[in-house]
Design a protein around this motif. Structure first.
Motif, mmCIF file in Angstrom:
data_model
loop_
_atom_site.group_PDB
_atom_site.id
_atom_site.type_symbol
_atom_site.label_atom_id
_atom_site.label_comp_id
_atom_site.label_asym_id
_atom_site.label_seq_id
_atom_site.Cartn_x
_atom_site.Cartn_y
_atom_site.Cartn_z
ATOM 1 N N ASP A 170 30.043 4.123 62.271
ATOM 2 C CA ASP A 170 31.422 4.590 62.450
ATOM 3 C C ASP A 170 32.462 3.538 62.056
ATOM 4 O O ASP A 170 33.375 3.218 62.824
ATOM 5 C CB ASP A 170 31.659 5.023 63.906
ATOM 6 N N GLY A 171 32.335 2.983 60.857
ATOM 7 C CA GLY A 171 33.307 2.020 60.357
ATOM 8 C C GLY A 171 33.091 0.601 60.862
ATOM 9 O O GLY A 171 33.820 -0.309 60.483
ATOM 10 N N ARG A 172 32.130 0.413 61.719
ATOM 11 C CA ARG A 172 31.791 -0.916 62.230
ATOM 12 C C ARG A 172 30.378 -1.241 61.753
ATOM 13 O O ARG A 172 29.759 -0.456 61.035
ATOM 14 C CB ARG A 172 31.884 -0.943 63.749
ATOM 15 N N ILE A 173 29.855 -2.372 62.176
ATOM 16 C CA ILE A 173 28.476 -2.742 61.879
ATOM 17 C C ILE A 173 27.740 -2.871 63.195
ATOM 18 O O ILE A 173 28.186 -3.582 64.101
ATOM 19 C CB ILE A 173 28.400 -4.083 61.125
ATOM 20 N N GLU A 174 26.650 -2.172 63.336
ATOM 21 C CA GLU A 174 25.807 -2.328 64.527
ATOM 22 C C GLU A 174 24.800 -3.438 64.237
ATOM 23 O O GLU A 174 24.023 -3.350 63.290
ATOM 24 C CB GLU A 174 25.074 -1.034 64.845
ATOM 25 N N VAL A 175 24.844 -4.474 65.053
ATOM 26 C CA VAL A 175 23.896 -5.588 64.938
ATOM 27 C C VAL A 175 23.031 -5.564 66.177
ATOM 28 O O VAL A 175 23.540 -5.584 67.304
ATOM 29 C CB VAL A 175 24.629 -6.948 64.826
ATOM 30 N N GLU A 176 21.723 -5.499 65.977
ATOM 31 C CA GLU A 176 20.783 -5.499 67.097
ATOM 32 C C GLU A 176 19.773 -6.612 66.885
ATOM 33 O O GLU A 176 19.166 -6.721 65.825
ATOM 34 C CB GLU A 176 20.059 -4.163 67.193
ATOM 35 N N ALA A 177 19.622 -7.462 67.894
ATOM 36 C CA ALA A 177 18.658 -8.557 67.841
ATOM 37 C C ALA A 177 17.707 -8.435 69.021
ATOM 38 O O ALA A 177 18.108 -8.005 70.108
ATOM 39 C CB ALA A 177 19.381 -9.896 67.879
ATOM 40 N N GLU A 178 16.455 -8.790 68.792
ATOM 41 C CA GLU A 178 15.434 -8.679 69.838
ATOM 42 C C GLU A 178 14.596 -9.950 69.892
ATOM 43 O O GLU A 178 14.250 -10.522 68.857
ATOM 44 C CB GLU A 178 14.527 -7.491 69.555
ATOM 45 N N ILE A 179 14.283 -10.359 71.093
ATOM 46 C CA ILE A 179 13.366 -11.474 71.340
ATOM 47 C C ILE A 179 12.166 -10.901 72.072
ATOM 48 O O ILE A 179 12.320 -10.172 73.049
ATOM 49 C CB ILE A 179 14.030 -12.578 72.208
ATOM 50 N N ASP A 180 10.966 -11.242 71.608
ATOM 51 C CA ASP A 180 9.733 -10.750 72.230
ATOM 52 C C ASP A 180 8.780 -11.921 72.445
ATOM 53 O O ASP A 180 8.095 -12.370 71.526
ATOM 54 C CB ASP A 180 9.074 -9.694 71.344
ATOM 55 N N SER A 181 8.757 -12.417 73.692
ATOM 56 C CA SER A 181 7.911 -13.570 74.026
ATOM 57 C C SER A 181 6.590 -13.149 74.667
ATOM 58 O O SER A 181 5.713 -13.979 74.871
ATOM 59 C CB SER A 181 8.646 -14.503 74.992
ATOM 60 N N ASN A 182 6.472 -11.867 75.007
ATOM 61 C CA ASN A 182 5.307 -11.339 75.735
ATOM 62 C C ASN A 182 5.162 -11.954 77.128
ATOM 63 O O ASN A 182 4.082 -11.947 77.702
ATOM 64 C CB ASN A 182 4.011 -11.530 74.935
ATOM 65 N N LYS A 183 6.270 -12.473 77.661
ATOM 66 C CA LYS A 183 6.278 -13.046 79.017
ATOM 67 C C LYS A 183 7.487 -12.491 79.768
ATOM 68 O O LYS A 183 8.625 -12.684 79.356
ATOM 69 C CB LYS A 183 6.337 -14.569 78.965
#
Length: 148
Positions: free
Chosen positions: A71-84
């Motif tokens: 919608d005219g913006r930028i969706e930024v998604e970040a994920e960290i997966d340490s399994n802990k």
């Protein structure tokens, strides 16, 4: 003078040429079909025009980052997966070097991960995003980048 080929020999030669042409066309069609399937991971996964990257942090934790239009913006998604489960991470997001979001997130079960999603304005030109997360107890650092 060249010896003349028999009709049977001519027929076999013609059949061989036809078989070679058919095989070449079949291989070309298969290659085109395969390239259409693998042309863009984002398109193949149904992600539209999203750009996604992934990698490893300094001590083996995995990161992912994705940017897409919203919608005219930028969706930024970040994920960290340490399994802990239960790790408290400090993080920040930058757009072209300017910090636009910071916080602390805790990895949760069952996967031992957390995700951060923000929607900054879509600036003129290329937006270069950097997501940096630190787990203070171990000193592990994650640095994820994506350009939009």
């Amino acid at each position: 003078m060249m010896p003349r080929q028999s009709r049977t020999s001519q027929s076999r030669t013609s059949q061989s040429r036809t078989a070679v042409r058919t095989a070449a066309l079949t291989l070309s069609a298969a290659a085109l079909g395969l390239s259409a399937l693998t042309a863009s991971p984002a398109l193949a996964s149904g992600g539209g025009d999203a750009v996604q990257r992934s990698g490893s942090c300094s001590a083996g934790t995995e990161w992912k980052i994705k940017a897409k239009a919203d919608d005219g913006r930028i969706e930024v998604e970040a994920e960290i997966d340490s399994n802990k489960v239960g790790q408290d991470w400090s993080w920040k997001l930058k757009d072209n070097g300017a910090v636009f979001a910071t916080g602390t997130s805790t990895t949760t079960g069952p996967s031992g991960s957390f995700a951060v999603e923000r929607k900054p304005a879509n600036k003129a030109g290329t937006d270069s995003f950097v997501f940096r997360a630190v787990y203070p107890k171990s000193g592990e650092v994650c640095r994820a980048t994506v350009s939009w």
